[in-house]
Design an enzyme around this catalytic site. Sequence first.
Site, PDB file in Angstrom:
ATOM      1  CG  ASP A   1       0.530 -16.486  12.738  1.00 41.21           C
ATOM      2  OD1 ASP A   1      -0.246 -15.691  12.179  1.00 41.21           O
ATOM      3  OD2 ASP A   1       0.086 -17.668  13.224  1.00 41.21           O
TER       4      ASP A   1
ATOM      5  CG  HIS B   1      -3.675   7.021  -1.167  1.00 44.77           C
ATOM      6  ND1 HIS B   1      -3.112   6.020  -0.980  1.00 44.77           N
ATOM      7  CD2 HIS B   1      -4.591   7.069   0.082  1.00 44.77           C
ATOM      8  CE1 HIS B   1      -3.246   5.225   0.155  1.00 44.77           C
ATOM      9  NE2 HIS B   1      -4.169   5.910   0.684  1.00 44.77           N
TER      10      HIS B   1
ATOM     11  CD  GLU C   1      -2.959   1.067   2.332  1.00 43.39           C
ATOM     12  OE1 GLU C   1      -3.360  -0.054   2.587  1.00 43.39           O
ATOM     13  OE2 GLU C   1      -3.478   1.752   2.659  1.00 43.39           O
TER      14      GLU C   1
ATOM     15  CE  LYS D   1      -6.756  -1.498   5.045  1.00 43.50           C
ATOM     16  NZ  LYS D   1      -5.819  -0.779   4.291  1.00 43.50           N
TER      17      LYS D   1
HETATM   18  C1  MEV Z   1      -6.113   3.041   4.591  1.00 46.57           C
HETATM   19  O1  MEV Z   1      -5.453   1.861   4.595  1.00 46.57           O
HETATM   20  C2  MEV Z   1      -5.903   3.514   6.139  1.00 46.57           C
HETATM   21  C3  MEV Z   1      -6.997   4.470   6.493  1.00 46.57           C
HETATM   22  O2  MEV Z   1      -8.302   4.453   6.055  1.00 46.57           O
HETATM   23  C4  MEV Z   1      -6.989   4.545   7.886  1.00 46.57           C
HETATM   24  C5  MEV Z   1      -8.250   5.263   8.602  1.00 46.57           C
HETATM   25  O3  MEV Z   1      -9.280   5.861   7.899  1.00 46.57           O
HETATM   26  O4  MEV Z   1      -7.988   5.927   9.584  1.00 46.57           O
HETATM   27  C6  MEV Z   1      -6.480   5.925   5.832  1.00 46.57           C
END
Ligand code: MEV
Length: 420
Positions: free
Chosen positions: A267, A365, A72, A251
Amino acid sequence: MDRAERLRFLKKAAGLSKQEIAVLLNPDAAFNFENANKMIENTIGILPLPLGIATNFVINGKEYIIPMATEEPSVIAAASNAAKLARRRGGFKAITNEALMIGQVQLVSIPPLLMRSARKKILLDKEELLILANSKSRSAAAKDLQVREVVDRSHNSMGRMLIVELIVDPKDSMGANTINTMCETISPKLETLTGGSSVVRIVSNYSTRRLVRCEAIFARDELGGGNIVERILYAYALAYSDPFRAVTHNKGVMNGIDSVALATGQDFRAIEAAAHAYAARDGNYRSMTLWSKTDRGDLIGSLELPIAVGTVGGVVSVHPMAKLGIKILGVRTAKELSMIMATVGLAQNLAAMRALVSEGIQKGHMRLHAKNIATMAGASGTLADVVAKRMALENIVNVQRAKEIISLIEKDDRDDHDSN
Ligand code: MEV
């Protein structure tokens, strides 16, 4: 830095040997199909992932160069950026608890009336059971044994069962293999003692006795002012209070933790499962991180998670890239590795929230994406940067436009040359 400069820096900073640099330059030679074929079944190939370095991290006063494997864009830049902000207020502080693991043996078919005496018999034989478990390990040590009663809450109503839990100090290994063996070793004796039948005998990946806690202060002015701090607290409020946001927020935390886990051969599925269960420990799924404002108006954040990792055994001992990851980090113990991973998770979260509440996530991004597209169109070095910047400004990012811009720049260069 270009790749050669990065490797020269790494060689010096992490004390890498010529052979180790060769592994980075030519990973196929160090880990080939034959190696892969010994690790899993029906192997057909190897899936490479980008491996990068996060910089600026100071954890408990020590500088770290952190390898991260991820597909990513922005993740490594974001972590490095947040680490840079944190070091202005002394960097990250991290601690771990006792770092013990749990192994479970499930005993069923014990008549309800005999449950109490079964439990008593097990506890009376505790020392013997621990000796038996420890006969299977040279380094990890079963320290204690406890018994719990669990009632089936599923629609099948399978009734009551006894769960015998081994409490194991895995030292610097992750521990799963040894603990599984220990559980399988003691189960026949448990069956004889109780008259029950053992079903599941395995490590618990919910490693709540292997907790890591880290925190850092981010200066208000470095973050962009009091308004940004306020907006981050609003973002956190949503992540704490609403699972739809909490999952995305977490995430982002795991973007950091998993990338280090991958780069060091851990792991990551076990880490993920434990982290999410811990995030729901009060019955609601919440933000893994905690954020608030200090008296000075700075932002203070912390993260507490169960993180079970190893610096010896498992993939670390068979995969040259994982070994290299550990070497680059310069960690000696599993505890130290877990503290680094939590810290990268916290940094990642701060960076994501800061971007979300200010310019938004897409701009950063887009810049990286534009550079990839410029490279695909044939640009390299500074030309790729110039082409990417122009595409991002125009908000048209595709290979066709990149090629047009390259032609225009080349034409300008030719015209300049001719007029000279
Ligand atoms: C993207 O991989 C992770 C984010 O969505 C985390 C977040 O929204 O806090 C940018």
